[in-house]
Design a protein around this motif. Sequence first.
Motif, PDB file in Angstrom:
ATOM      1  N   GLN A 185       0.601  -1.301   0.367  1.00  0.00           N
ATOM      2  CA  GLN A 185       0.125   0.104  -0.049  1.00  0.00           C
ATOM      3  C   GLN A 185       0.953   1.318  -0.422  1.00  0.00           C
ATOM      4  O   GLN A 185       0.659   2.714  -1.171  1.00  0.00           O
ATOM      5  CB  GLN A 185      -0.864   0.028   1.387  1.00  0.00           C
ATOM      6  N   GLN A 186       2.221   1.708   0.648  1.00  0.00           N
ATOM      7  CA  GLN A 186       2.596   2.283   0.849  1.00  0.00           C
ATOM      8  C   GLN A 186       3.726   2.657  -0.639  1.00  0.00           C
ATOM      9  O   GLN A 186       3.974   3.557  -1.042  1.00  0.00           O
ATOM     10  CB  GLN A 186       3.730   2.486   2.199  1.00  0.00           C
ATOM     11  N   SER A 187       3.713   1.919  -0.858  1.00  0.00           N
ATOM     12  CA  SER A 187       4.346   1.526  -2.311  1.00  0.00           C
ATOM     13  C   SER A 187       3.182   2.143  -3.806  1.00  0.00           C
ATOM     14  O   SER A 187       3.886   2.926  -4.116  1.00  0.00           O
ATOM     15  CB  SER A 187       4.839   0.527  -3.062  1.00  0.00           C
ATOM     16  N   LEU A 188       2.277   2.168  -3.480  1.00  0.00           N
ATOM     17  CA  LEU A 188       1.151   2.275  -4.204  1.00  0.00           C
ATOM     18  C   LEU A 188       0.578   3.660  -4.171  1.00  0.00           C
ATOM     19  O   LEU A 188       0.733   4.718  -5.066  1.00  0.00           O
ATOM     20  CB  LEU A 188      -0.111   1.629  -4.049  1.00  0.00           C
ATOM     21  N   ARG A 189       1.089   4.291  -2.893  1.00  0.00           N
ATOM     22  CA  ARG A 189       0.335   5.953  -2.407  1.00  0.00           C
ATOM     23  C   ARG A 189       1.830   6.689  -2.816  1.00  0.00           C
ATOM     24  O   ARG A 189       1.571   7.413  -4.084  1.00  0.00           O
ATOM     25  CB  ARG A 189       1.142   6.150  -0.710  1.00  0.00           C
ATOM     26  N   MET A 190       3.311   5.638  -3.064  1.00  0.00           N
ATOM     27  CA  MET A 190       4.185   6.528  -3.219  1.00  0.00           C
ATOM     28  C   MET A 190       4.689   7.036  -5.320  1.00  0.00           C
ATOM     29  O   MET A 190       4.690   8.112  -5.272  1.00  0.00           O
ATOM     30  CB  MET A 190       5.227   6.140  -2.536  1.00  0.00           C
ATOM     31  N   GLU A 191       4.019   5.375  -5.499  1.00  0.00           N
ATOM     32  CA  GLU A 191       3.405   5.939  -7.344  1.00  0.00           C
ATOM     33  C   GLU A 191       2.858   6.508  -7.271  1.00  0.00           C
ATOM     34  O   GLU A 191       3.219   7.544  -8.126  1.00  0.00           O
ATOM     35  CB  GLU A 191       3.539   4.384  -7.128  1.00  0.00           C
ATOM     36  N   PHE A 192       1.954   6.671  -6.662  1.00  0.00           N
ATOM     37  CA  PHE A 192       0.557   8.105  -7.113  1.00  0.00           C
ATOM     38  C   PHE A 192       1.580   9.306  -6.622  1.00  0.00           C
ATOM     39  O   PHE A 192       0.981  10.483  -7.277  1.00  0.00           O
ATOM     40  CB  PHE A 192      -0.382   8.001  -5.950  1.00  0.00           C
ATOM     41  N   VAL A 193       2.063   9.241  -5.590  1.00  0.00           N
ATOM     42  CA  VAL A 193       2.967  10.713  -5.443  1.00  0.00           C
ATOM     43  C   VAL A 193       3.489  11.204  -7.030  1.00  0.00           C
ATOM     44  O   VAL A 193       3.864  12.227  -7.255  1.00  0.00           O
ATOM     45  CB  VAL A 193       3.442  11.125  -3.963  1.00  0.00           C
ATOM     46  N   LEU A 194       4.971  10.263  -6.682  1.00  0.00           N
ATOM     47  CA  LEU A 194       5.393  10.233  -8.215  1.00  0.00           C
ATOM     48  C   LEU A 194       4.898  10.827  -9.295  1.00  0.00           C
ATOM     49  O   LEU A 194       4.832  11.550 -10.211  1.00  0.00           O
ATOM     50  CB  LEU A 194       6.620   8.654  -8.109  1.00  0.00           C
ATOM     51  N   THR A 195       3.377  10.228  -9.709  1.00  0.00           N
ATOM     52  CA  THR A 195       3.162  10.102 -10.804  1.00  0.00           C
ATOM     53  C   THR A 195       2.975  11.582 -10.751  1.00  0.00           C
ATOM     54  O   THR A 195       2.331  12.383 -12.186  1.00  0.00           O
ATOM     55  CB  THR A 195       2.128   9.299 -11.243  1.00  0.00           C
TER      56      THR A 195
END
Length: 269
Positions: A185-195
């Motif tokens: 979940q944290q990885s998905l959130r970070m990917e969203f922030v980077l995007t």
Amino acid sequence: MKYPINIALIVLTSLFALTSCTVVREGEVGVKRTLGKYQDKSIGQGMVTFNPLTSAVQKMSTQTENLEVELNLPSKEGLNIRAAISILYSLDGQKAAEVLRQIGLNYERSVILPVFRSAVADVSARYFAKDMHTGQRGVIEEAIREQMMTNLAGRGIIIETVLVKSIQLPVNLARSIEEKLEAEQQSLRMEFVLTQARQQADQQRIEAEGTRDAQLIIAEGLTPEILRFKAIEAFMALSQSANAKVIITGGDMPMMMNGDEVMAAPVRK
């Protein structure tokens, strides 16, 4: 003296009539047994008459039944997983007589439970413990049902569905799965922030390119002749004002004096 005899005959006749009929209700089938032998044809809902001295009618439910079982499931890595499972099954009314002849009334304990325990042990051993706690649960349930239907083929018992109601994983394994899910979940959130940051950077770059292109277009259109013409127009507009002004120009550097203030506007060639 005949009246008591007649009354007794009426009572006996009534008792015989009452004990020689039964009613098969909805969700049931009846199987008549005469001299210890079951008839092949099942009896549907309605009133059934029979000779109570030689026959009887055995009624069986065809409704969906729920059999709940708690047991340990072996996993692929050799762990024992505590689980509560519901088996929804029903009886094929057309084969009720065959079930009575081959299995008997206690077919739930005699056949369904042994077949279930064998099927669930075989299926669960193909999967890791974490699979039983994730989206693979539905696949495991369907695999157990299919294997039970294969083992019960032709026996008159229909396995409608198998439901894994609860899974109790070992404490260490459960903690590891939760930590992994949290990390995902944290990885998905970070990917969203980077995007989102990349999108904002793209937007700013596009806006900067638009501003640059607009400035280039304006700069290309501002020739020395146009600038000189615009300066003349501006001074002509100022000269029409009621205030006193002094305009001094040497051709390239017009100057306007208004009282103590001096404004200079260079004109490019």
